[in-house]
Design an enzyme around this catalytic site. Structure first.
Site, PDB file in Angstrom:
ATOM      1  N   LEU A  11       0.817  -1.214   0.000  1.00  0.00           N
ATOM      2  CA  LEU A  11       0.000   0.000   0.000  1.00  0.00           C
ATOM      3  C   LEU A  11       0.849   1.262   0.000  1.00  0.00           C
ATOM      4  O   LEU A  11       0.453   2.290  -0.545  1.00  0.00           O
ATOM      5  CB  LEU A  11      -0.925   0.014   1.231  1.00  0.00           C
ATOM      6  CG  LEU A  11      -2.007  -1.065   1.286  1.00  0.00           C
ATOM      7  CD1 LEU A  11      -2.777  -0.970   2.586  1.00  0.00           C
ATOM      8  CD2 LEU A  11      -2.954  -0.956   0.102  1.00  0.00           C
ATOM      9  N   GLY A  12       2.005   1.228   0.637  1.00  0.00           N
ATOM     10  CA  GLY A  12       2.853   2.415   0.713  1.00  0.00           C
ATOM     11  C   GLY A  12       4.179   2.085   1.368  1.00  0.00           C
ATOM     12  O   GLY A  12       4.297   1.125   2.135  1.00  0.00           O
ATOM     13  N   GLY A  46       7.744   4.198   3.084  1.00  0.00           N
ATOM     14  CA  GLY A  46       8.413   5.438   3.447  1.00  0.00           C
ATOM     15  C   GLY A  46       9.830   5.182   3.906  1.00  0.00           C
ATOM     16  O   GLY A  46      10.380   4.093   3.725  1.00  0.00           O
ATOM     17  N   ASN A  47      10.410   6.219   4.531  1.00  0.00           N
ATOM     18  CA  ASN A  47      11.789   6.098   4.990  1.00  0.00           C
ATOM     19  C   ASN A  47      11.918   5.143   6.173  1.00  0.00           C
ATOM     20  O   ASN A  47      12.971   4.540   6.394  1.00  0.00           O
ATOM     21  CB  ASN A  47      12.329   7.473   5.391  1.00  0.00           C
ATOM     22  CG  ASN A  47      12.439   8.404   4.202  1.00  0.00           C
ATOM     23  OD1 ASN A  47      12.820   7.972   3.121  1.00  0.00           O
ATOM     24  ND2 ASN A  47      12.087   9.666   4.385  1.00  0.00           N
ATOM     25  N   PHE A  48      10.840   5.039   6.963  1.00  0.00           N
ATOM     26  CA  PHE A  48      10.939   4.282   8.206  1.00  0.00           C
ATOM     27  C   PHE A  48      10.215   2.943   8.165  1.00  0.00           C
ATOM     28  O   PHE A  48      10.541   2.044   8.921  1.00  0.00           O
ATOM     29  CB  PHE A  48      10.369   5.117   9.365  1.00  0.00           C
ATOM     30  CG  PHE A  48      10.985   6.477   9.469  1.00  0.00           C
ATOM     31  CD1 PHE A  48      12.284   6.618   9.913  1.00  0.00           C
ATOM     32  CD2 PHE A  48      10.282   7.605   9.095  1.00  0.00           C
ATOM     33  CE1 PHE A  48      12.864   7.871  10.003  1.00  0.00           C
ATOM     34  CE2 PHE A  48      10.856   8.863   9.183  1.00  0.00           C
ATOM     35  CZ  PHE A  48      12.155   9.003   9.638  1.00  0.00           C
ATOM     36  N   GLY A  49       9.209   2.816   7.323  1.00  0.00           N
ATOM     37  CA  GLY A  49       8.439   1.588   7.314  1.00  0.00           C
ATOM     38  C   GLY A  49       7.611   1.444   6.060  1.00  0.00           C
ATOM     39  O   GLY A  49       7.619   2.316   5.178  1.00  0.00           O
ATOM     40  N   SER A  50       6.921   0.343   5.973  1.00  0.00           N
ATOM     41  CA  SER A  50       6.035   0.085   4.839  1.00  0.00           C
ATOM     42  C   SER A  50       4.689  -0.393   5.363  1.00  0.00           C
ATOM     43  O   SER A  50       4.579  -0.903   6.474  1.00  0.00           O
ATOM     44  CB  SER A  50       6.637  -0.981   3.914  1.00  0.00           C
ATOM     45  OG  SER A  50       6.802  -2.207   4.610  1.00  0.00           O
ATOM     46  N   VAL A  51       3.661  -0.209   4.540  1.00  0.00           N
ATOM     47  CA  VAL A  51       2.314  -0.650   4.882  1.00  0.00           C
ATOM     48  C   VAL A  51       1.832  -1.581   3.787  1.00  0.00           C
ATOM     49  O   VAL A  51       1.887  -1.238   2.600  1.00  0.00           O
ATOM     50  CB  VAL A  51       1.342   0.542   5.042  1.00  0.00           C
ATOM     51  CG1 VAL A  51      -0.050   0.051   5.415  1.00  0.00           C
ATOM     52  CG2 VAL A  51       1.850   1.513   6.089  1.00  0.00           C
ATOM     53  N   ASP A  69       3.329  15.092  12.235  1.00  0.00           N
ATOM     54  CA  ASP A  69       3.483  14.768  10.817  1.00  0.00           C
ATOM     55  C   ASP A  69       2.150  14.912  10.099  1.00  0.00           C
ATOM     56  O   ASP A  69       1.778  14.076   9.276  1.00  0.00           O
ATOM     57  CB  ASP A  69       4.024  13.343  10.670  1.00  0.00           C
ATOM     58  CG  ASP A  69       4.615  13.085   9.268  1.00  0.00           C
ATOM     59  OD1 ASP A  69       4.732  14.051   8.496  1.00  0.00           O
ATOM     60  OD2 ASP A  69       4.940  11.926   8.976  1.00  0.00           O
TER      61      ASP A  69
END
Length: 1100
Positions: free
Chosen positions: A824-825, A827-832, A945
């Site tokens: 789904l997405g 980022g720099n810190f994690g994924s979904v 954020d």
């Protein structure tokens, strides 16, 4: 005591105690209107309906029919409330004492800002209660306080609060009796207005202290009486202050048990502002289960116990996402008390025509249902409905009088020389139950008979002929003055009418590359497609994920239906429900290919043909109920399916070994609105008759017809004989309003007949269908399944084990059961990731969004656990819902499980649907985000954020705040905190103090909210994003780090430019949010009503 008035009961007053020696009587106590005993109504031997007693009490108190639904009857000690359908039997030796009270509470009753009754226009809304109800509520609250029924504290601050309430009480007495404070205090002691415990404390003080307190009360009373507030304003102030001091007085709490266990009892709490909450044991920490609009159905069954506990009752509440709450009550009265409370709130908030089970259905509502009569709606709503029906002469509406319990109003459209006009007639009901209308020669035994006599009677009203032709019957979920609108709660979706008009059916789906698909055998043909089995392969971070899929290829011969085919794909890609087939996406290489999950057992019509008589009636009932759940979900979203039949119902699990069957409704395919008459005729009897009349719109009622035909097909074991007829005979069947042969089960046959009514307005809602199916499942229809002795029958579950008990926290998801579907997405810190939680391994589990860290060092794990704890504690309509966590082997890894919202983030949603999202919708989104941030601020949570990319879209009219990876809780006693390790940050959304000193607070979130407003009104256009605009201001030859240059720009007073289409008022709010000093920025609690006012002031 107040002097006698027209509201004083006509029956003489006698004793009002349970210990009364009078035999064979029933007493209904009314709240006292002042110091002294309560008034009461007394009734002798006989049977009395609880609702009839409430009507008698309402007449005595001057409560109008519109407000009747706020009240109920309780025992004298308030330990149990009675549903409207309860029958009291008074015999020779019985004496019963009941209390008539307002049971249904809403936050901040007064004014229109927090909650109000629905109006046709935003300037025509009205307050929830009128002055008579206000007076009754005041008397009720006052009686509870001075009788000692409310638990009170005795700190100095609380003593002062109760003395202030006493002053307000005395002031309203002075206003009512037109007395000066000195005269009033000669006959009434201020201590009579205090709770008993405080009276005792004051009485125990020395003379000097008592005199000082009295002097303080007298001075305060003189000041209050000298002000301009009238008696009702003083009452309203008293009620608000008391409810603020004792919020628990506006809720009800029930002690319940966990089915099948002997543990500590749990608690259920019901409140008008947020629905049902639960707590395990005696803990006072309640967790929200659902708000009232989320409830799909409620049922009552005998609890599975033996022995002395056989009177226990099991109440099951099913919410929209498939989770259930089961609570065991010690007896039927307690269970009915709880269900009647939930039922009443649902009618007040969601649908004034619905009841969840017949055990608590109001008899007056059942009477209205039988007579096609509306409740006490006002004339404005009656005329509005007649206009919506086309203002055809002879159409009429029957409704209860909003002013009189014994009258009905007939509002009809008549033709005059100047055009259509609307006339009204008064229908009276006498004590014998007969109905009479001026102009008719004799009374009639029923409303139906009276109306039949009006059809050709030559009646004239104000000189105009009254020739009745058709009735505008009540419809489910109709908005009227009977509905309470709560500001700040999830908005109710608008009724859907057509896929082309429906918000979610704009073309929006995931595109799948051709090389990720592997083709297997051909499975046959649909009406417009070729169907193949296949496999989808996706590589994420070097790891390959395989999913078995179904490939539907649009036949090139039907290019004219391509848009409708893609609309169906778009609809399925933006909904998420256990009983709906998951759409992976669409492959657009050459042919259009719909890529769906593969459901192994195929269509249910083929299954029934193979199994024949081996399939039990109980099995079929569960399948039918699951289909009703899926269609109810679409109905609540305002999305018509349009192609409901057994071949569209896929069987994911056969059932057995204690597990029920499990079905999934497939995509609708090509809409009936684009099909030729020949193709529509081929779909008879599943297609609704109105779809054959060249209608270009598809309404929700068409699915009720399709559901009825599918239910008939399931229980008959095959299609109806009509399917084999010639097209002309099929059309003749509809022209003659033919019916399918009646099934041998009478109740089920009646339900099918209701669903397949030729008048779409007469078809029931899917909630009503589920209620009737519940009645069949919990009745002797289960005997038809003929289960093998000793083997338990499958549970009637919605989502195959997705239950939530009142005393159980379902927060742990086993990692091995989380099946990856797509990314789904990232980022720099994690994924979904999108996963299906599938403990039974048959693709029947719910879809969830699962967040995991990219790097799992100790610091990252600690921050991730803090994010989880923050999200777990949040319960708001405008914040993404926490579902639970999943641990890896040895708890070395951790994943966060959240609700899945298929419409994605607000940034992408705005970019995709810019053309149809107007200012009023953007203002609604802004208000919802602001309400969510106000909720966070009240819980000392700073988001850090806030941006459009971190707002998720649940529906066209509902967004939720997500991604709490950077969120922090403010320390107690501080309004800000300093981040020691800032790491990577979204600097273009940050306030100056956050950029320069790493200081974060609720005020820094307000700055970010201003940037979100900018994103909303630029539709997140990449060319003018916050980062693009600030980088443009810095110039191409900027020196130094961007953060330093950004700080310089902000210090110079440079801000993001006003979006071209942004209203001036919103631009002003943005500038306020971007004030250099945090103290100059408005709080979210200030911004929220301003945005609400802007949204309410917009047209549409």
């Amino acid at each position: 005591m107040a002097p006698p008035s027209e509201e004083t009961p006509l029956i003489p007053q006698r004793s009002c105690s349970l210990s009364s020696s009078e035999a064979g009587a029933l007493h209904v106590l009314l709240p006292p209107r002042g110091p002294g005993p309560p008034q009461r109504l007394s009734f002798s031997f006989g049977d009395y309906l609880a609702e009839d007693l409430c009507v008698r009490a309402a007449k005595a108190c001057g409560i109008l029919p519109v407000y009747h639904s706020l009240f109920a009857l309780a025992t004298e000690d308030f330990s149990c409330w009675f549903p409207p359908s309860h029958i009291f039997c008074i015999e020779d030796v019985d004496t019963q004492v009941l209390v008539y009270r307002l049971r249904f509470y809403f936050p901040d009753w007064f004014g229109l800002e927090t909650c109000h009754r629905f109006g046709l226009r935003k300037d025509l809304t009205s307050a929830i209660l009128d002055l008579h109800v206000l007076e009754h509520l005041f008397a009720q609250h006052r009686s509870d306080l001075v009788s000692g029924r409310l638990p009170v504290g005795l700190s100095m601050k609380e003593q002062g609060e109760f003395l202030s309430l006493a002053v307000l009480d005395l002031a309203q007495m002075a206003r009512e009796q037109a007395q000066r404070p000195g005269e009033l205090l000669k006959t009434v002691s201020y201590k009579a207005c205090l709770p008993p415990s405080l009276r005792d404390v004051i009485q125990g003080q020395n003379f000097v202290t008592r005199r000082r307190i009295r002097r303080t009360v007298v001075l305060a009373l003189r000041r209050v009486v000298a002000c301009q507030a009238d008696r009702y304003a003083l009452m309203a102030k008293y009620i608000l202050d008391l409810e603020r001091l004792h919020p628990a007085a506006t809720t009800e709490t029930f002690r319940v048990g966990l089915p099948g266990a002997q543990e500590e009892p749990g608690l259920l709490r019901v409140a008008g502002d947020n629905g049902i909450s639960w707590s395990s044991g005696d803990q006072e920490l309640f967790q929200t289960f659902c708000d009232f609009p989320e409830i799909v159905d409620v049922s009552i069954k005998q609890a599975p116990r033996v022995g002395p506990a056989g009177e226990h009752r099991l109440v099951t509440v099913t919410r929209m996402d498939g989770h259930i709450l089961e609570a065991e009550f010690p007896g039927l009265p307690e269970a009915l008390s709880f269900v009647a409370l939930v039922d009443g709130y649902f009618r007040l908030i969601c649908d004034s025509r619905h009841y969840f089970c017949k055990e608590v259905a109001p008899p007056r509502l059942l009477e209205e249902e039988a007579e096609l009569c509306h409740g006490p709606i006002t004339l404005d709503f009656a005329i509005h409905k007649l206009k919506a029906a086309g203002s055809l002469p002879g159409t009429y509406i029957l409704r209860r009088s909003p002013q009189d319990y014994d009258s009905f109003l007939l509002t009809a459209c008549v033709q005059t020389p100047l055009g259509p006009d609307y006339k009204g007639c008064l229908i009276r009901q006498d004590p014998s139950g007969a109905f009479s209308l001026v102009g008719l020669s004799q009374p009639h035994r029923s409303l139906r008979e009276l109306l039949a006599a009006c059809w050709n009677s030559g009646l004239r009203v104000d000189g105009a002929a009254l020739n009745l032709t058709s009735c505008c019957a009540p419809r489910p979920k109709e908005k009227s003055n009977l509905i309470v609108v709560r500001r700040g709660c999830t908005p109710a979706p608008a009724p859907g009418c057509s896929p082309s008009c429906c918000a979610l059916t704009q073309l929006s789906f995931h595109t799948i590359p051709t090389d990720s698909l592997e083709w297997h055998e051909n499975l046959g043909h649909g009406s417009f497609t070729k169907i193949f089995r296949g496999r989808r392969r996706e590589v994420v971070d070097g790891e390959t994920h395989d999913s078995e899929v179904l490939l539907k290829v649009m036949d090139s011969r039907h290019r004219n239906c391509m848009e409708s085919f893609l609309e169906a794909a778009s609809l399925m890609s933006q909904v998420s429900y256990p009983h709906l087939v998951l759409l992976h996406g669409v492959c657009m290489a050459g042919d259009s290919i719909m890529v769906q999950e593969f459901v192994y057992l195929g269509a249910i019509d083929m299954y029934l043909r193979k199994r024949g008589h081996l399939v039990s009636a109980s099995w079929k009932l569960q399948v039918t109920k699951q289909l009703a759940y899926a269609l109810n979900y679409l109905e609540d979203k305002g999305l018509p399916h349009g192609n409901v039949s057994a071949r569209k119902v896929l069987l994911a699990r056969e059932g057995g070994d204690g597990n029920p069957p499990f079905i999934k409704l497939s995509d609708p395919g090509v809409s009936p609105t684009v099909l030729s008459l020949e193709m529509l005729t081929d779909r008879i009897p599943w297609v609704a008759p109105e779809c054959l009349q060249e209608a270009q719109t598809l309404c929700l009622e068409a699915d009720k017809w399709g559901f009825g035909a599918t239910t008939w097909e399931v229980f008959s074991g095959g299609p109806a004989h009509i399917t084999s007829l010639e097209p002309a005979k099929k059309l003749k069947f509809y022209e003659d309003q033919g019916q399918l042969p009646a099934l041998k089960w009478t109740e089920l046959a009646g339900l099918i007949t209701q669903c397949m009514a030729y008048d779409p307005g007469r078809r029931p809602s899917f909630r009503a269908i589920l209620r009737d199916l519940n009645g069949l499942i919990t009745s002797d229809y289960e005997l038809l399944s003929d289960p093998t002795p000793g083997i338990p029958s499958p549970r009637d579950e919605l989502c195959g084990g997705a239950q939530l008990y009142a005393c159980q926290d379902p927060a742990i998801f086993e990692e091995r059961h989380l099946k990856y579907i797509s990314l789904l997405g990232k980022g720099n810190f994690g994924s979904v990731e999108l996963c299906r939680y599938d403990p039974l391994g048959d693709n029947t589990g719910p879809l969830v969004a699962v967040k995991q860290l990219q790097h799992s060092g100790p610091d990252q794990q600690r921050d991730f656990q803090r994010e989880i704890q923050i999200l777990k504690a949040l319960h708001s309509d405008f914040i993404v819902k926490y579902r639970g966590v999943s641990y890896g082997p040895g708890r070395q890894s951790l994943r966060l499980v959240m609700e899945y919202l298929p419409s994605g983030c607000l940034r992408d949603f705005l970019q995709r649907h810019r053309a149809r999202l107007h200012t009023d919708r953007l203002l609604l989104f802004a208000w919802q985000i602001c309400k969510g941030m106000e909720y966070l601020g009240a819980r000392r949570c700073v988001h850090r954020d806030l941006a459009a990319r971190n707002i998720l879209v649940e529906s066209e009219a509902h967004v939720k705040i997500a991604d709490f990876g950077l969120a922090k809780l403010l320390p107690l006693g501080k309004d800000y905190y300093v981040v020691r390790e800032p790491g990577q940050s979204p600097i273009f959304w940050y306030a100056p103090e956050s950029l320069s000193d790493n200081i974060f607070s609720r005020q820094s979130d307000v700055w970010s909210f201003g940037v979100v407003l900018y994103e909303l009104f630029t539709y997140c256009d990449k060319s003018c994003s916050p980062s693009a605009e600030f980088l443009r201001m810095m110039g191409p030859e900027r020196e130094g780090p961007p953060l330093c240059r950004l700080l310089e720009l902000l210090a110079e007073g440079r801000r993001l430019p006003p979006p071209p289409t942004c209203p001036t008022e919103v631009q002003e709010l943005m500038q306020l949010c971007w004030a250099p000093s945090p103290h100059d920025r408005p709080a979210f609690g200030t911004l929220s009503p301003q945005l609400d006012a802007l949204w309410r002031g917009r047209p549409g």
